[in-house]
Motif scaffolding. Sequence first.
Motif, PDB file in Angstrom:
ATOM      1  N   ASP A  53      30.158   9.727  56.941  1.00  0.00           N
ATOM      2  CA  ASP A  53      30.168  10.998  57.670  1.00  0.00           C
ATOM      3  C   ASP A  53      31.029  12.071  57.011  1.00  0.00           C
ATOM      4  O   ASP A  53      31.113  13.184  57.519  1.00  0.00           O
ATOM      5  CB  ASP A  53      30.718  10.775  59.095  1.00  0.00           C
ATOM      6  CG  ASP A  53      29.789   9.898  59.910  1.00  0.00           C
ATOM      7  OD1 ASP A  53      28.637   9.736  59.474  1.00  0.00           O
ATOM      8  OD2 ASP A  53      30.233   9.370  60.942  1.00  0.00           O
ATOM      9  N   ASN A  54      31.735  11.736  55.962  1.00  0.00           N
ATOM     10  CA  ASN A  54      32.719  12.682  55.455  1.00  0.00           C
ATOM     11  C   ASN A  54      32.537  12.927  53.952  1.00  0.00           C
ATOM     12  O   ASN A  54      32.895  12.095  53.122  1.00  0.00           O
ATOM     13  CB  ASN A  54      34.126  12.129  55.745  1.00  0.00           C
ATOM     14  CG  ASN A  54      35.211  13.145  55.488  1.00  0.00           C
ATOM     15  OD1 ASN A  54      35.136  13.912  54.537  1.00  0.00           O
ATOM     16  ND2 ASN A  54      36.218  13.141  56.339  1.00  0.00           N
ATOM     17  N   VAL A  55      31.976  14.093  53.647  1.00  0.00           N
ATOM     18  CA  VAL A  55      31.651  14.399  52.246  1.00  0.00           C
ATOM     19  C   VAL A  55      32.918  14.470  51.402  1.00  0.00           C
ATOM     20  O   VAL A  55      32.953  14.029  50.247  1.00  0.00           O
ATOM     21  CB  VAL A  55      30.869  15.737  52.166  1.00  0.00           C
ATOM     22  CG1 VAL A  55      30.580  16.108  50.717  1.00  0.00           C
ATOM     23  CG2 VAL A  55      29.584  15.620  52.946  1.00  0.00           C
ATOM     24  N   GLU A  56      33.993  15.008  51.985  1.00  0.00           N
ATOM     25  CA  GLU A  56      35.247  15.128  51.223  1.00  0.00           C
ATOM     26  C   GLU A  56      35.751  13.743  50.809  1.00  0.00           C
ATOM     27  O   GLU A  56      36.122  13.514  49.652  1.00  0.00           O
ATOM     28  CB  GLU A  56      36.291  15.839  52.095  1.00  0.00           C
ATOM     29  CG  GLU A  56      37.521  16.240  51.298  1.00  0.00           C
ATOM     30  CD  GLU A  56      38.690  16.611  52.200  1.00  0.00           C
ATOM     31  OE1 GLU A  56      38.515  16.636  53.440  1.00  0.00           O
ATOM     32  OE2 GLU A  56      39.785  16.824  51.645  1.00  0.00           O
ATOM     33  N   ILE A  57      35.718  12.805  51.748  1.00  0.00           N
ATOM     34  CA  ILE A  57      36.174  11.441  51.425  1.00  0.00           C
ATOM     35  C   ILE A  57      35.261  10.817  50.373  1.00  0.00           C
ATOM     36  O   ILE A  57      35.713  10.126  49.461  1.00  0.00           O
ATOM     37  CB  ILE A  57      36.253  10.560  52.698  1.00  0.00           C
ATOM     38  CG1 ILE A  57      37.344  11.086  53.634  1.00  0.00           C
ATOM     39  CG2 ILE A  57      36.556   9.102  52.332  1.00  0.00           C
ATOM     40  CD1 ILE A  57      37.607  10.239  54.863  1.00  0.00           C
ATOM     41  N   GLN A  58      33.966  11.106  50.483  1.00  0.00           N
ATOM     42  CA  GLN A  58      33.027  10.550  49.479  1.00  0.00           C
ATOM     43  C   GLN A  58      33.399  11.038  48.082  1.00  0.00           C
ATOM     44  O   GLN A  58      33.447  10.269  47.127  1.00  0.00           O
ATOM     45  CB  GLN A  58      31.599  11.003  49.786  1.00  0.00           C
ATOM     46  CG  GLN A  58      30.993  10.323  50.987  1.00  0.00           C
ATOM     47  CD  GLN A  58      29.668  10.986  51.393  1.00  0.00           C
ATOM     48  OE1 GLN A  58      28.983  11.569  50.571  1.00  0.00           O
ATOM     49  NE2 GLN A  58      29.341  10.895  52.668  1.00  0.00           N
ATOM     50  N   GLN A  59      33.690  12.341  47.984  1.00  0.00           N
ATOM     51  CA  GLN A  59      34.026  12.899  46.665  1.00  0.00           C
ATOM     52  C   GLN A  59      35.331  12.288  46.151  1.00  0.00           C
ATOM     53  O   GLN A  59      35.458  11.931  44.979  1.00  0.00           O
ATOM     54  CB  GLN A  59      34.190  14.433  46.752  1.00  0.00           C
ATOM     55  CG  GLN A  59      32.908  15.179  47.079  1.00  0.00           C
ATOM     56  CD  GLN A  59      31.768  14.829  46.111  1.00  0.00           C
ATOM     57  OE1 GLN A  59      32.005  14.501  44.954  1.00  0.00           O
ATOM     58  NE2 GLN A  59      30.536  14.859  46.593  1.00  0.00           N
ATOM     59  N   MET A  60      36.291  12.169  47.050  1.00  0.00           N
ATOM     60  CA  MET A  60      37.589  11.602  46.643  1.00  0.00           C
ATOM     61  C   MET A  60      37.401  10.160  46.181  1.00  0.00           C
ATOM     62  O   MET A  60      38.007   9.706  45.210  1.00  0.00           O
ATOM     63  CB  MET A  60      38.582  11.643  47.813  1.00  0.00           C
ATOM     64  CG  MET A  60      38.998  13.026  48.188  1.00  0.00           C
ATOM     65  SD  MET A  60      39.981  13.002  49.691  1.00  0.00           S
ATOM     66  CE  MET A  60      41.587  12.799  49.012  1.00  0.00           C
ATOM     67  N   GLY A  61      36.531   9.460  46.899  1.00  0.00           N
ATOM     68  CA  GLY A  61      36.290   8.058  46.567  1.00  0.00           C
ATOM     69  C   GLY A  61      35.618   7.906  45.220  1.00  0.00           C
ATOM     70  O   GLY A  61      35.945   7.006  44.447  1.00  0.00           O
ATOM     71  N   LYS A  62      34.706   8.811  44.910  1.00  0.00           N
ATOM     72  CA  LYS A  62      34.018   8.733  43.615  1.00  0.00           C
ATOM     73  C   LYS A  62      35.014   8.920  42.474  1.00  0.00           C
ATOM     74  O   LYS A  62      35.003   8.178  41.494  1.00  0.00           O
ATOM     75  CB  LYS A  62      32.941   9.817  43.539  1.00  0.00           C
ATOM     76  CG  LYS A  62      31.651   9.426  44.181  1.00  0.00           C
ATOM     77  CD  LYS A  62      30.539  10.194  43.484  1.00  0.00           C
ATOM     78  CE  LYS A  62      29.631  10.853  44.470  1.00  0.00           C
ATOM     79  NZ  LYS A  62      28.583  11.626  43.805  1.00  0.00           N
ATOM     80  N   LEU A  63      35.864   9.922  42.661  1.00  0.00           N
ATOM     81  CA  LEU A  63      36.870  10.184  41.620  1.00  0.00           C
ATOM     82  C   LEU A  63      37.808   8.977  41.471  1.00  0.00           C
ATOM     83  O   LEU A  63      38.118   8.536  40.361  1.00  0.00           O
ATOM     84  CB  LEU A  63      37.721  11.380  42.038  1.00  0.00           C
ATOM     85  CG  LEU A  63      37.363  12.710  41.423  1.00  0.00           C
ATOM     86  CD1 LEU A  63      38.257  13.796  41.998  1.00  0.00           C
ATOM     87  CD2 LEU A  63      37.534  12.642  39.907  1.00  0.00           C
ATOM     88  N   ALA A  64      38.211   8.454  42.625  1.00  0.00           N
ATOM     89  CA  ALA A  64      39.121   7.303  42.616  1.00  0.00           C
ATOM     90  C   ALA A  64      38.462   6.119  41.915  1.00  0.00           C
ATOM     91  O   ALA A  64      39.095   5.396  41.141  1.00  0.00           O
ATOM     92  CB  ALA A  64      39.501   6.931  44.045  1.00  0.00           C
ATOM     93  N   TYR A  65      37.172   5.965  42.182  1.00  0.00           N
ATOM     94  CA  TYR A  65      36.466   4.826  41.584  1.00  0.00           C
ATOM     95  C   TYR A  65      36.374   4.959  40.064  1.00  0.00           C
ATOM     96  O   TYR A  65      36.571   4.007  39.316  1.00  0.00           O
ATOM     97  CB  TYR A  65      35.079   4.702  42.217  1.00  0.00           C
ATOM     98  CG  TYR A  65      34.330   3.520  41.663  1.00  0.00           C
ATOM     99  CD1 TYR A  65      34.856   2.237  41.804  1.00  0.00           C
ATOM    100  CD2 TYR A  65      33.137   3.670  40.983  1.00  0.00           C
ATOM    101  CE1 TYR A  65      34.201   1.138  41.267  1.00  0.00           C
ATOM    102  CE2 TYR A  65      32.472   2.583  40.450  1.00  0.00           C
ATOM    103  CZ  TYR A  65      33.007   1.319  40.598  1.00  0.00           C
ATOM    104  OH  TYR A  65      32.375   0.237  40.064  1.00  0.00           O
ATOM    105  N   LYS A  66      36.122   6.197  39.613  1.00  0.00           N
ATOM    106  CA  LYS A  66      36.071   6.435  38.165  1.00  0.00           C
ATOM    107  C   LYS A  66      37.401   6.062  37.530  1.00  0.00           C
ATOM    108  O   LYS A  66      37.458   5.399  36.494  1.00  0.00           O
ATOM    109  CB  LYS A  66      35.795   7.915  37.883  1.00  0.00           C
ATOM    110  CG  LYS A  66      34.336   8.249  37.883  1.00  0.00           C
ATOM    111  CD  LYS A  66      34.115   9.679  37.466  1.00  0.00           C
ATOM    112  CE  LYS A  66      32.649  10.011  37.651  1.00  0.00           C
ATOM    113  NZ  LYS A  66      32.340  11.406  37.485  1.00  0.00           N
ATOM    114  N   LYS A  67      38.486   6.496  38.172  1.00  0.00           N
ATOM    115  CA  LYS A  67      39.817   6.207  37.627  1.00  0.00           C
ATOM    116  C   LYS A  67      40.088   4.712  37.654  1.00  0.00           C
ATOM    117  O   LYS A  67      40.720   4.157  36.758  1.00  0.00           O
ATOM    118  CB  LYS A  67      40.901   6.926  38.441  1.00  0.00           C
ATOM    119  CG  LYS A  67      40.806   8.409  38.348  1.00  0.00           C
ATOM    120  CD  LYS A  67      41.314   8.904  37.005  1.00  0.00           C
ATOM    121  CE  LYS A  67      41.051  10.382  36.857  1.00  0.00           C
ATOM    122  NZ  LYS A  67      41.310  10.885  35.529  1.00  0.00           N
TER     123      LYS A  67
END
Length: 534
Positions: free
Chosen positions: A424-438
Amino acid sequence: MHILDVTEIDHRINPIPIMAGSSILTNHSLEWVQEKGWCSPVTVDTLTALGYKHLTAVQLLALPQLLTKANTYIHARTGSGKTLAFLIPALERLKAMGFKNKHGVGALIISPTRELAVQIATVLKPLAEAFGFSSITITGGTKAKSICTKKGCMFVIGTPGRLAETLLDEDIPCLKVCNLKILILDEADRLLDDGSHTQQLRRIISALPKEQVQKVLVSATLNSKCQELSKEIFMADFSFITAEQHGAFTTSQIKQKYLSVPARERMSMLITVLQTLQKKKVIVFFNSCHSVKFHYKVLQEFKLPIFYCMGQEKQARRSSMYSKFLEMKRGTLLTTGLAERGWDIPCVHWIIQYDPPHKPEDYIHRVGRTSRGEGRTGQALLFLRPEECKFLDVLRGMHVKIDEIEFSGDLNDIQDKVHSLIADNVEIQQMGKLAYKKFVRAYQCHKLKKIFNIQELDLEEPPCYPWRDEGTLCHLVPLTAVPTTGFVLVLPCSAVDSLSATRSPAGSTSWCAPAARKSSTYPLNSPRGGEGLE
Ligand SMILES: Nc1ncnc2c1ncn2[C@@H]1O[C@H](COP(=O)(O)OP(=O)(O)OP(=O)(O)O)[C@@H](O)[C@H]1O
C-alpha cells in the motif's frame, strides 16, 4: 617482537592481579600504582573522584610499558578500559618531561569516527584539566578558527580526514606538531584497513617529526595485516601487549546467540524480537544506510520505540541521535558500521546483528557495544540465513561461545501485515528497492565470500527484502532462477513478461501480493538448552 601477556604481570607484580571470575579489574588499587611510581597523585585523585578504585588488566599492563616510550600495540577485549590505558601514560609522560601548552601538540590521538573522538575527549577532559593540559577535538565540521584557542592544543583528538587537512594547513600555526611526543591510533586495525583512512594517515605522518614520537596502536582485534602495515607505514618496530590469556576478544559476560531464519521470515522475525525487547536498550546493525531507513520506515508502523543514527547524514542530526541514545534507559537504535567501534554507551542490553558483519572482527566489535566496564552483562543475537550458518565455525574459531536460540510462535500475522504495508505504500516500496540493491552490493563484496556467497543464497525465497528487480538480482542469476511464487515481487516489464505467473494484467511493472507460503513454527526451547529472549 616481544609479546607481553597478562600472565607476565604475575611475574612483574605480586600478588596475582586479576580479580575473580569475569572481572576486568585487577586487585591493584590506584594508590598501589602511585606507590610504584607509575602515576602521579593528580591522576589518582582525579580517577578516585570519578569513582575508579582499581586499574583494569590492560591498564596495569600498558602503564609501565608505555612509560618506557616503546612503540606498542595494545590488545584487550572490548569494553576493558583501553581508553584510560593509553591516556594515563600519555598524561604522565608529558608531565614528566615538562611539556607545556606553549610547546604545541604533545599527543595526537586518531580515531575512525567523530563519535569515538568525542568520547575519548570526554574521558580525557577531567584528567587533562587536573594536569593543566589543554585539549581539542578536530573532526568533520571543525572550523579552523575555533582550533586556535588561547589555551593551546597539547592533546589533539580527531578523525583522519579532518586532521590531515588541518595539520597540513599552514594558516593554523597554533597546531605546531614539531615537538610531538606521542601518536595514538585507537581502533588501529579499522584505521589501517580502510584505504581512504590509510591515505589520510600517510598525509598526517608526513607532517610529523620522524624521530622521538612514540606510536601506540590500540584495538580489541589487532590482526597480523594491521601489524605488517603499521610497521611499513611507521618504519618502526613494536612491542605487543595483550590482556587476554586465552585470546578472547569479548567478555564472557556477553551471552551470544544466533537465530537461523530463512530469508522470507527475517523481517517478521526482527519485528517479533523487537516487540519482545521493547523495554530494553537495543542496537540493531544493518549493512547499509538505505537498509536502516527502509527498516525504520517499516518498523515505525509497528509502533516500536525506534530511531536511527548512521554515517551518511548531517552531523547535527547524527550527534543529537547519539546523545539521545546515550541517555536513554530503553529504546532501539538502528545503525550501520558507524556504531560498530568504540562507542561506550551505558547499559545496552541487546545487540542484534540483522545483516551479517562484513568481517569476523566486526562481529566482535558490534557485540562489544554491550556488557562494558566492570560487572556489566548483556546479550547479543546474530541473524543468519540457514545457508550462512558456516559463519559460526569462523566465530567459534575466534573463541566466541555462541548458542542457537529458537522461538515458538507463528510469524504469519506479522508477515501478512508487512506485505500489505509495503503493497500500500509506494514510498516504502522505493526505499525497499534501494535497500535491496545496497544489500546485494554489500553481499557481493563480502570479505568471506565462501560463506556469504550471493550465488548460494536460497533463491527460492527473497534474500532479505520482499522483492527483487532487474537492476539487482536479475543480472546475478538467470531469470529462470527467479521464483514465481511465495513473495512480493516488483519487476520491470521485461522481466515480468518472462514470468507469466506474476504478470500483471496490464503487463507493466507489477506488484503481486504474496502467494501461498510455508508457515513456520518455532519450537519453544533451544536444542542446546539456550534461553528465550529476556
Ligand atoms: N579502572 C576502571 N575501573 C572501572 N571501570 C573502568 C575502568 N577503566 C575503564 N572503565 C570503564 O569501562 C568501560 C569501557 O572502557 P573503554 O571504552 O575504555 O573500553 P575499550 O576497551 O576501549 O572498549 P572498545 O574496544 O569497545 O573500544 C567504560 O565505561 C569505562 O568507564
